[in-house]
Design a protein around this motif. Structure first.
Motif, mmCIF file in Angstrom:
data_model
loop_
_atom_site.group_PDB
_atom_site.id
_atom_site.type_symbol
_atom_site.label_atom_id
_atom_site.label_comp_id
_atom_site.label_asym_id
_atom_site.label_seq_id
_atom_site.Cartn_x
_atom_site.Cartn_y
_atom_site.Cartn_z
ATOM 1 N N THR A 75 0.855 -1.143 -0.127
ATOM 2 C CA THR A 75 0.258 -0.354 -0.105
ATOM 3 C C THR A 75 1.194 1.152 -0.134
ATOM 4 O OG1 THR A 75 0.058 0.172 2.560
ATOM 5 C CG2 THR A 75 -1.698 -1.436 1.176
ATOM 6 N N PRO A 76 0.515 2.185 -0.212
ATOM 7 C CA PRO A 76 1.182 4.138 -0.747
ATOM 8 C C PRO A 76 1.477 3.628 0.859
ATOM 9 C CG PRO A 76 -0.789 3.990 -1.732
ATOM 10 C CD PRO A 76 -1.293 2.078 -0.919
ATOM 11 N N ASP A 77 1.842 3.468 1.754
ATOM 12 C CA ASP A 77 1.745 4.395 3.075
ATOM 13 C C ASP A 77 2.524 3.662 3.356
ATOM 14 O OD1 ASP A 77 0.354 1.844 3.933
ATOM 15 O OD2 ASP A 77 -0.677 2.436 5.232
ATOM 16 N N GLN A 78 3.190 2.488 2.800
ATOM 17 C CA GLN A 78 4.413 1.154 3.731
ATOM 18 C C GLN A 78 5.943 1.858 2.816
ATOM 19 O OE1 GLN A 78 3.112 -2.126 1.951
ATOM 20 N NE2 GLN A 78 1.851 -2.534 2.965
ATOM 21 N N GLY A 79 5.577 3.128 2.608
ATOM 22 C CA GLY A 79 7.543 3.372 2.119
ATOM 23 C C GLY A 79 8.196 3.600 0.244
ATOM 24 N N GLU A 80 8.811 3.629 0.309
ATOM 25 C CA GLU A 80 9.275 3.925 -1.971
ATOM 26 C C GLU A 80 8.767 2.241 -2.495
ATOM 27 O OE1 GLU A 80 12.427 5.829 -1.873
ATOM 28 O OE2 GLU A 80 13.100 5.404 0.069
ATOM 29 N N VAL A 81 8.371 2.576 -4.055
ATOM 30 C CA VAL A 81 7.944 1.829 -3.961
ATOM 31 C C VAL A 81 8.928 2.206 -5.725
ATOM 32 C CG1 VAL A 81 6.853 0.130 -6.281
ATOM 33 C CG2 VAL A 81 5.599 1.333 -3.696
ATOM 34 N N LEU A 82 10.034 0.540 -6.006
ATOM 35 C CA LEU A 82 10.583 1.358 -6.767
ATOM 36 C C LEU A 82 10.188 0.274 -8.334
ATOM 37 C CD1 LEU A 82 14.063 1.423 -7.817
ATOM 38 C CD2 LEU A 82 14.667 -0.882 -7.089
ATOM 39 N N VAL A 83 10.757 1.029 -10.068
ATOM 40 C CA VAL A 83 10.625 0.852 -11.076
ATOM 41 C C VAL A 83 11.867 0.544 -11.780
ATOM 42 C CG1 VAL A 83 9.098 1.247 -12.673
ATOM 43 C CG2 VAL A 83 8.242 2.145 -10.657
ATOM 44 N N THR A 84 12.374 -0.048 -11.931
ATOM 45 C CA THR A 84 13.595 -0.250 -12.897
ATOM 46 C C THR A 84 13.213 0.129 -14.466
ATOM 47 O OG1 THR A 84 13.649 -2.670 -13.358
ATOM 48 C CG2 THR A 84 14.665 -1.504 -10.935
ATOM 49 N N GLY A 85 14.241 -0.175 -15.228
ATOM 50 C CA GLY A 85 14.058 0.858 -16.451
ATOM 51 C C GLY A 85 13.264 1.446 -16.576
ATOM 52 N N ALA A 86 13.154 2.942 -15.591
ATOM 53 C CA ALA A 86 12.144 3.332 -15.349
ATOM 54 C C ALA A 86 11.570 4.037 -16.954
ATOM 55 C CB ALA A 86 11.809 4.342 -14.452
ATOM 56 N N SER A 87 12.394 4.339 -17.304
ATOM 57 C CA SER A 87 12.061 4.895 -18.841
ATOM 58 C C SER A 87 11.311 4.388 -20.012
ATOM 59 C CB SER A 87 13.335 6.364 -19.733
ATOM 60 O OG SER A 87 14.382 5.330 -19.560
ATOM 61 N N GLY A 88 11.593 2.933 -19.668
ATOM 62 C CA GLY A 88 11.334 2.068 -20.807
ATOM 63 C C GLY A 88 9.083 2.047 -21.277
ATOM 64 N N GLY A 89 9.551 1.461 -21.755
ATOM 65 C CA GLY A 89 7.619 1.525 -22.005
ATOM 66 C C GLY A 89 6.544 0.945 -20.942
ATOM 67 N N VAL A 90 6.929 -0.107 -20.173
ATOM 68 C CA VAL A 90 6.521 -0.267 -19.313
ATOM 69 C C VAL A 90 7.218 0.348 -17.846
ATOM 70 C CG1 VAL A 90 6.582 -2.743 -17.232
ATOM 71 C CG2 VAL A 90 6.498 -3.363 -19.513
ATOM 72 N N GLY A 91 7.868 0.310 -17.816
ATOM 73 C CA GLY A 91 8.622 1.195 -17.020
ATOM 74 C C GLY A 91 8.096 2.124 -16.359
ATOM 75 N N SER A 92 8.116 3.410 -17.619
ATOM 76 C CA SER A 92 7.328 4.453 -17.863
ATOM 77 C C SER A 92 5.492 4.431 -17.424
ATOM 78 C CB SER A 92 6.800 5.083 -19.398
ATOM 79 O OG SER A 92 8.321 5.796 -19.551
ATOM 80 N N PHE A 93 4.906 3.411 -18.213
ATOM 81 C CA PHE A 93 3.731 3.686 -17.639
ATOM 82 C C PHE A 93 3.425 2.801 -15.629
ATOM 83 C CE2 PHE A 93 2.142 2.746 -21.414
ATOM 84 C CZ PHE A 93 1.264 3.629 -22.030
ATOM 85 N N ALA A 94 4.540 2.105 -15.641
ATOM 86 C CA ALA A 94 4.362 1.710 -13.612
ATOM 87 C C ALA A 94 4.963 3.065 -12.829
ATOM 88 C CB ALA A 94 5.304 0.426 -13.904
ATOM 89 N N VAL A 95 5.339 4.064 -13.727
ATOM 90 C CA VAL A 95 6.160 5.063 -12.999
ATOM 91 C C VAL A 95 4.800 5.796 -12.629
ATOM 92 C CG1 VAL A 95 6.980 7.248 -12.874
ATOM 93 C CG2 VAL A 95 8.832 4.696 -13.495
ATOM 94 N N SER A 96 3.810 6.123 -14.100
ATOM 95 C CA SER A 96 2.474 7.322 -14.103
ATOM 96 C C SER A 96 1.490 5.748 -13.023
ATOM 97 C CB SER A 96 2.746 7.157 -15.381
ATOM 98 O OG SER A 96 0.695 7.530 -15.404
ATOM 99 N N LEU A 97 1.172 5.264 -13.221
ATOM 100 C CA LEU A 97 0.198 4.311 -13.131
ATOM 101 C C LEU A 97 0.458 4.556 -11.121
ATOM 102 C CD1 LEU A 97 -0.104 1.340 -14.694
ATOM 103 C CD2 LEU A 97 -2.008 2.875 -14.747
#
Length: 326
Positions: free
Chosen positions: A145-167
Motif C-alpha cells: 500500500t502507498p503508506d508503506q514507503g517507496e516503491v521502485l521501478v527499474t527500466g523506468a524510462s522504457g515502455g513498461v517502466g514509464s507506465f509503471a511510474v505513472s500508474l
C-alpha cells in the motif's frame, strides 16, 4: 492486397521487409481486423532484429499488439464494425501479428476496445502499459500500500517502466525510478517519480541480503538488477518480475525470501484469461488520460518500424512507439 512487415529466414539468415500480401494468405482465424495501429515492444524489437528467439514460425508478421475494426467475423462475441484490442497469445511469434494493415485472429484472443480509448491511445498503452497494470495489480493483491514507503521501478524510462511510474504515482505511491539515462530525469519526474537513481546502483553483483529500502518494486530488467532489488526489499514486501532487458538469469539467493518473507511475483502478459485482461484494461481506463498518453507515446508510420526496432533494442527510445499501419 495489404502491406505488412514480413520476417523471412533462409539458411539461418533473417530478412525483414515491407511486403504486399493477399488477404487469402492470412492465417486461420474467425475474426478479420482492419488494423489501425500497432506498437513496438521489446519483444517486437527482438523479433525484427533477430537478436532474440522470439519468432517460432517463418515467414512471420511481427507485432504482439494491435487495435482496429472487425471487417468479418464468425465469432459469437464480435460483429463487423466492432473495435477491438489484442495483446499477446503468441501473435507475432507463432501467428501473424499486428504490424500490418490486416490481421486474422482467434476471436477468443480479443477484447472490446474500452470506450475511454481510441485505437491509437490503446496502442500507446499496448502490452507495455497492460503489463505495468498487471504488475501494479499484483502489488496490490500482495498488500503493498502507498503508506508503506517507496516503491521502485527499474527500466523506468522504457515502455513498461514509464507506465509503471505513472500508474503508481496516480495511486499515491512514492515512486523511485531507476534509469541509465540521467537526461530523462525531468521526464520521469513529470510522470510522478519522486526520486531518480542511477541504474548502476543495481546492475552489478551485490550482497545476498542488503539494507531494506523498498516496500515493493516493479522490475523489467532481470539478472543482477532483479537480484539486488529483491535483496533490498523490506520485510514482507513484493517484487514483480516482467522483463529481462539485462538478462534472463537470476543470480541471487533464497535469503530475502526466508529471512524477510519477500515475495517475487511473476507477471505473464501473454496468456492471461480474458477476465483478467478486461479488468486490467478497465483499471487503465480509470487511471490514464489522453494527455498522459501523449506524453509517453510517439507515432511513426509502418515504413519506419524496422529502423525504430533497432533503436529500441539499442536503448535509444524513450517511452512508447505507436505504429500507424494505414
Amino acid at each position: 492486397m495489404f502491406k505488412a512487415i514480413v520476417i523471412r529466414k533462409e539458411d539461418d539468415h533473417q530478412q525483414v521487409a515491407i511486403e504486399s500480401i493477399h488477404e487469402q494468405d492470412l492465417p486461420e482465424g474467425d475474426v478479420t481486423v482492419a488494423v489501425d495501429y500497432s506498437t513496438l515492444n521489446y519483444k517486437d524489437g527482438l523479433a525484427i532484429t533477430g537478436k532474440g528467439p522470439v519468432v517460432r514460425i517463418f515467414p512471420m508478421v511481427p507485432g504482439i499488439d494491435l487495435a482496429g475494426t472487425v471487417t468479418s467475423s464468425s465469432h459469437g462475441e464480435f460483429a463487423v464494425g466492432d473495435q477491438v484490442v489484442l495483446n499477446g497469445w503468441g501473435v507475432g511469434e507463432t501467428h501473424w501479428g499486428g504490424l500490418a494493415e490486416k490481421a486474422r485472429l482467434n476471436g477468443d484472443w480479443l477484447i472490446p476496445l474500452p470506450t475511454a480509448f481510441s485505437t491509437k491511445s490503446a496502442m500507446a498503452i499496448g502490452t507495455a502499459g497492460y503489463t505495468a497494470m498487471l504488475s501494479v495489480m499484483a502489488l496490490e493483491r500482495h498488500g503493498v500500500t502507498p503508506d508503506q514507503g517507496e516503491v521502485l521501478v527499474t527500466g523506468a524510462s522504457g515502455g513498461v517502466g514509464s507506465f509503471a511510474v505513472s500508474l503508481l504515482a496516480k495511486l499515491g505511491y512514492q515512486v523511485t525510478a531507476a534509469t541509465g539515462k540521467p537526461h530523462e530525469a525531468e521526464y520521469l519526474t513529470s510522470l510522478g517519480a519522486r526520486t531518480i537513481i542511477d541504474r548502476q546502483e543495481l546492475t552489478q553483483p551485490g550482497k545476498p541480503l542488503q539494507k531494506e529500502r523498498w516496500a515493493g518494486a516493479i522490475d523489467s530488467v532481470g539478472s543482477h538488477t532483479l537480484s539486488n532489488v529483491v535483496a533490498s526489499t523490506r520485510y514482507g514486501g513484493t517484487v514483480t518480475c516482467c522483463g529481462l532487458a539485462q538478462g534472463m538469469d537470476l543470480p541471487g539467493t533464497v535469503m530475502p525470501f526466508i529471512l524477510r518473507g519477500v515475495t517475487l511475483a511473476g507477471i505473464d502478459s501473454v496468456m492471461q484469461p480474458k477476465a483478467v485482461r478486461m479488468a486490467a484494461w478497465q483499471r487503465l481506463a480509470e487511471l490514464l488520460s489522453n494527455d498522459s498518453l501523449e506524453q509517453i507515446a510517439t507515432e511513426i508510420p509502418l515504413s519506419q518500424a524496422v529502423g525504430a526496432a533497432e533503436r529500441l533494442i539499442d536503448g535509444q527510445i524513450k517511452g512508447r512507439v505507436v505504429v500507424a499501419t494505414r
